[in-house]
Scaffold this active site. Structure first.
Site, PDB file in Angstrom:
ATOM      1  N   GLN A 272     -10.079  10.200  -8.976  1.00 48.41           N
ATOM      2  CA  GLN A 272      -8.687  10.442  -9.144  1.00 48.41           C
ATOM      3  C   GLN A 272      -8.328  10.250 -10.438  1.00 48.41           C
ATOM      4  O   GLN A 272      -8.914  10.196 -11.455  1.00 48.41           O
ATOM      5  CB  GLN A 272      -7.698   9.232  -8.327  1.00 48.41           C
ATOM      6  CG  GLN A 272      -8.313   7.830  -8.867  1.00 48.41           C
ATOM      7  CD  GLN A 272      -8.146   6.597  -7.958  1.00 48.41           C
ATOM      8  OE1 GLN A 272      -7.238   6.849  -7.082  1.00 48.41           O
ATOM      9  NE2 GLN A 272      -8.821   5.532  -7.869  1.00 48.41           N
TER      10      GLN A 272
ATOM     11  N   ASP B 139      -7.177  -3.437  -9.579  1.00 50.74           N
ATOM     12  CA  ASP B 139      -6.625  -3.897 -10.859  1.00 50.74           C
ATOM     13  C   ASP B 139      -6.738  -5.379 -10.759  1.00 50.74           C
ATOM     14  O   ASP B 139      -6.502  -6.050 -11.846  1.00 50.74           O
ATOM     15  CB  ASP B 139      -5.055  -3.575 -10.670  1.00 50.74           C
ATOM     16  CG  ASP B 139      -4.455  -3.989  -9.242  1.00 50.74           C
ATOM     17  OD1 ASP B 139      -4.060  -5.153  -9.090  1.00 50.74           O
ATOM     18  OD2 ASP B 139      -4.089  -3.082  -8.858  1.00 50.74           O
TER      19      ASP B 139
ATOM     20  N   GLU C 158     -13.988  -2.040  -4.161  1.00 55.86           N
ATOM     21  CA  GLU C 158     -13.224  -1.000  -4.840  1.00 55.86           C
ATOM     22  C   GLU C 158     -14.238   0.201  -5.041  1.00 55.86           C
ATOM     23  O   GLU C 158     -15.242   0.277  -5.491  1.00 55.86           O
ATOM     24  CB  GLU C 158     -12.497  -1.425  -6.190  1.00 55.86           C
ATOM     25  CG  GLU C 158     -12.096  -0.507  -7.156  1.00 55.86           C
ATOM     26  CD  GLU C 158     -10.895   0.356  -6.762  1.00 55.86           C
ATOM     27  OE1 GLU C 158      -9.787  -0.352  -6.473  1.00 55.86           O
ATOM     28  OE2 GLU C 158     -10.899   1.505  -6.537  1.00 55.86           O
TER      29      GLU C 158
ATOM     30  N   ASP D 188     -17.357   1.949  -0.755  1.00 58.49           N
ATOM     31  CA  ASP D 188     -16.156   2.557   0.014  1.00 58.49           C
ATOM     32  C   ASP D 188     -15.802   1.415   1.095  1.00 58.49           C
ATOM     33  O   ASP D 188     -16.902   0.954   1.519  1.00 58.49           O
ATOM     34  CB  ASP D 188     -16.792   3.797   0.875  1.00 58.49           C
ATOM     35  CG  ASP D 188     -15.740   4.164   1.857  1.00 58.49           C
ATOM     36  OD1 ASP D 188     -14.818   3.761   1.967  1.00 58.49           O
ATOM     37  OD2 ASP D 188     -16.057   5.648   2.158  1.00 58.49           O
ATOM     38  N   GLY D 189     -14.719   0.714   1.097  1.00 60.69           N
ATOM     39  CA  GLY D 189     -14.106  -0.186   1.894  1.00 60.69           C
ATOM     40  C   GLY D 189     -14.202  -0.020   3.372  1.00 60.69           C
ATOM     41  O   GLY D 189     -14.681  -0.697   4.112  1.00 60.69           O
TER      42      GLY D 189
ATOM     43  N   ASP E  77      -5.418  -3.791   0.126  1.00 60.23           N
ATOM     44  CA  ASP E  77      -4.581  -3.389  -1.140  1.00 60.23           C
ATOM     45  C   ASP E  77      -4.709  -1.874  -1.452  1.00 60.23           C
ATOM     46  O   ASP E  77      -5.514  -1.862  -2.357  1.00 60.23           O
ATOM     47  CB  ASP E  77      -4.794  -4.231  -2.310  1.00 60.23           C
ATOM     48  CG  ASP E  77      -3.928  -3.882  -3.457  1.00 60.23           C
ATOM     49  OD1 ASP E  77      -2.844  -3.141  -3.334  1.00 60.23           O
ATOM     50  OD2 ASP E  77      -4.159  -4.575  -4.521  1.00 60.23           O
TER      51      ASP E  77
ATOM     52  N   THR F  87      -4.056   2.461  -1.929  1.00 62.75           N
ATOM     53  CA  THR F  87      -3.078   3.362  -2.243  1.00 62.75           C
ATOM     54  C   THR F  87      -2.350   4.005  -1.136  1.00 62.75           C
ATOM     55  O   THR F  87      -2.749   3.497  -0.012  1.00 62.75           O
ATOM     56  CB  THR F  87      -3.787   4.560  -3.120  1.00 62.75           C
ATOM     57  OG1 THR F  87      -4.820   5.080  -2.165  1.00 62.75           O
ATOM     58  CG2 THR F  87      -4.523   4.036  -4.498  1.00 62.75           C
ATOM     59  N   ASP F  88      -1.499   4.755  -1.286  1.00 64.20           N
ATOM     60  CA  ASP F  88      -0.767   5.447  -0.180  1.00 64.20           C
ATOM     61  C   ASP F  88      -1.598   6.060   0.756  1.00 64.20           C
ATOM     62  O   ASP F  88      -2.816   6.603   0.229  1.00 64.20           O
ATOM     63  CB  ASP F  88       0.278   6.523  -0.693  1.00 64.20           C
ATOM     64  CG  ASP F  88       1.367   5.758  -1.464  1.00 64.20           C
ATOM     65  OD1 ASP F  88       1.776   4.512  -1.422  1.00 64.20           O
ATOM     66  OD2 ASP F  88       2.092   6.448  -2.346  1.00 64.20           O
TER      67      ASP F  88
ATOM     68  N   PRO G 166      -8.492   9.635   0.095  1.00 60.36           N
ATOM     69  CA  PRO G 166      -9.812   8.868   0.533  1.00 60.36           C
ATOM     70  C   PRO G 166      -8.826   7.587   1.387  1.00 60.36           C
ATOM     71  O   PRO G 166      -9.621   6.950   2.081  1.00 60.36           O
ATOM     72  CB  PRO G 166     -10.125   8.509  -0.716  1.00 60.36           C
ATOM     73  CG  PRO G 166      -9.044   8.626  -1.921  1.00 60.36           C
ATOM     74  CD  PRO G 166      -8.545  10.047  -1.241  1.00 60.36           C
TER      75      PRO G 166
HETATM   76  N1  AG3 Z   1      -1.294  -0.613  -4.130  1.00 64.83           N
HETATM   77  C1  AG3 Z   1      -0.406   0.559  -4.021  1.00 64.83           C
HETATM   78  C2  AG3 Z   1       0.702   0.643  -3.029  1.00 64.83           C
HETATM   79  C3  AG3 Z   1       1.399   1.621  -3.077  1.00 64.83           C
HETATM   80  C4  AG3 Z   1       2.538   2.178  -4.022  1.00 64.83           C
HETATM   81  N2  AG3 Z   1       3.184   3.429  -3.446  1.00 64.83           N
HETATM   82  C5  AG3 Z   1       3.879   4.112  -4.288  1.00 64.83           C
HETATM   83  N3  AG3 Z   1       4.269   3.711  -5.513  1.00 64.83           N
HETATM   84  N4  AG3 Z   1       4.453   5.180  -3.928  1.00 64.83           N
HETATM   85  C6  AG3 Z   1      -1.060  -1.234  -5.233  1.00 64.83           C
HETATM   86  C7  AG3 Z   1      -2.327  -1.728  -5.908  1.00 64.83           C
HETATM   87  C8  AG3 Z   1      -1.855  -2.777  -6.542  1.00 64.83           C
HETATM   88  N5  AG3 Z   1      -2.773  -3.877  -6.609  1.00 64.83           N
END
Ligand code: AG3
Length: 275
Positions: free
Chosen positions: A32, A87, A107, A138-139, A156, A158-159, A163
């Site tokens: 990414q 993070d 991660e 890969d989780g 936790d 991403t949207d 992936p």
């Molecule tokens: N996880 C991402 C949540 C999604 C946020 N979406 C957005 N801003 N459109 C967050 C990782 C934090 N550890």
């Protein structure tokens, strides 16, 4: 507007704009586009593919709520898995629990962890704890291979684009069920109730088919779309609404409290309607 602004296009018709002081780092990882920027109002901010993942100013709303709700629901969590979360924010919260013996972070993108260590020390500081194991894999594959292993699993991600799509599927939830111990539970971030109602409804139905207990809870996250965020919880035995608070650990937090834990499961009528 003077100066340089970053705008996340949260929906086709809605943007959140943040004034930047400077860009600290920008790279294309194998997975990414990654940037760490310094903002005027929220401090440092991590962007993946131009989507706000976390900011130093408001990360604790999200990280405390995604971690302490499941960990306090389990009476004695010893092993925890975080999928995504490079993070380190969820790990930092997990290791506040004295019962935790091992916290595994899976991660996919090692560059997220490397950059969090370098630029976001307030968030990533827990990653060096002796109880933490970091695996760059890969989780989805990881939970497929695990059986009867974890007390708590936290997704936790991403949207649900690219992936991460597989982390929102019924097949993945069935593998999570198998990876959990017989009394384990799991939580996933499941997007905005205002903008992703159909996704949340489908997830809640999938979870209700797989887990004896399926619940939705909410928390404010200022930098996420709509400002109100959802978390979906599936549990084999323990009900998050029946925590024995006398036995819960004393935690130093800035957002989470037992009362907020309980209140997070109170759903406004518009959310009840999407379920
Ligand atoms: N996880 C991402 C949540 C999604 C946020 N979406 C957005 N801003 N459109 C967050 C990782 C934090 N550890």
């Amino acid at each position: 507007m003077q100066g340089i602004w970053f705008s996340e296009l949260q929906t086709p018709g809605l943007a959140l704009s943040v004034k930047l002081k400077k860009t600290l780092h920008h790279e294309k990882t194998p997975y990414q586009d990654l940037a760490v920027v310094e903002t005027e109002s929220y401090g440092r901010m991590l962007l993946l593919d131009n989507i706000i993942q976390t900011t130093v100013g408001d990360e604790f709303f999200y990280h405390e709520m995604i971690a302490h709700v499941p960990l306090n629901t389990h009476p004695n969590p010893r092993t925890a898995l975080v999928i995504g979360g490079g993070d380190g924010g969820v790990i930092r919260e997990i290791i506040k629990h004295p019962s935790i013996e091992k916290a595994t972070l899976v991660e996919i993108d090692a560059r997220v962890v490397a950059n969090a260590r370098e630029y976001l020390p307030e968030i990533s500081c827990g990653l060096d704890d002796a109880r933490v194991e970091i695996r760059f894999e890969d989780g989805i594959e990881h939970v497929r291979q695990m059986e009867n292993t974890y007390d708590v699993i936290i997704v936790d991600s991403t949207d649900p684009i690219g992936p991460a799509v597989g982390l929102f599927s019924a097949e993945f939830y069935r593998n999570v069920y198998r990876a959990l111990k017989p009394d384990g539970l799991f939580v996933a971030q499941t997007e905005s109730p205002l903008f992703n109602g159909r996704l949340i409804r489908r997830i809640q139905r999938d979870l209700a088919e797989i887990f004896p207990i399926a619940r939705l809870y909410l928390a404010t996250v200022p930098t996420y779309p709509g400002g109100l965020w959802s978390f979906s919880l599936g549990s084999k035995e323990y009900d998050p609404l029946e925590v024995d608070w006398k036995k819960a650990p004393q935690l130093v937090t800035r957002f989470y409290t037992p009362a907020i834990h309980q209140g997070a499961f109170a759903l406004p009528p518009f959310v009840q309607e999407i379920l």
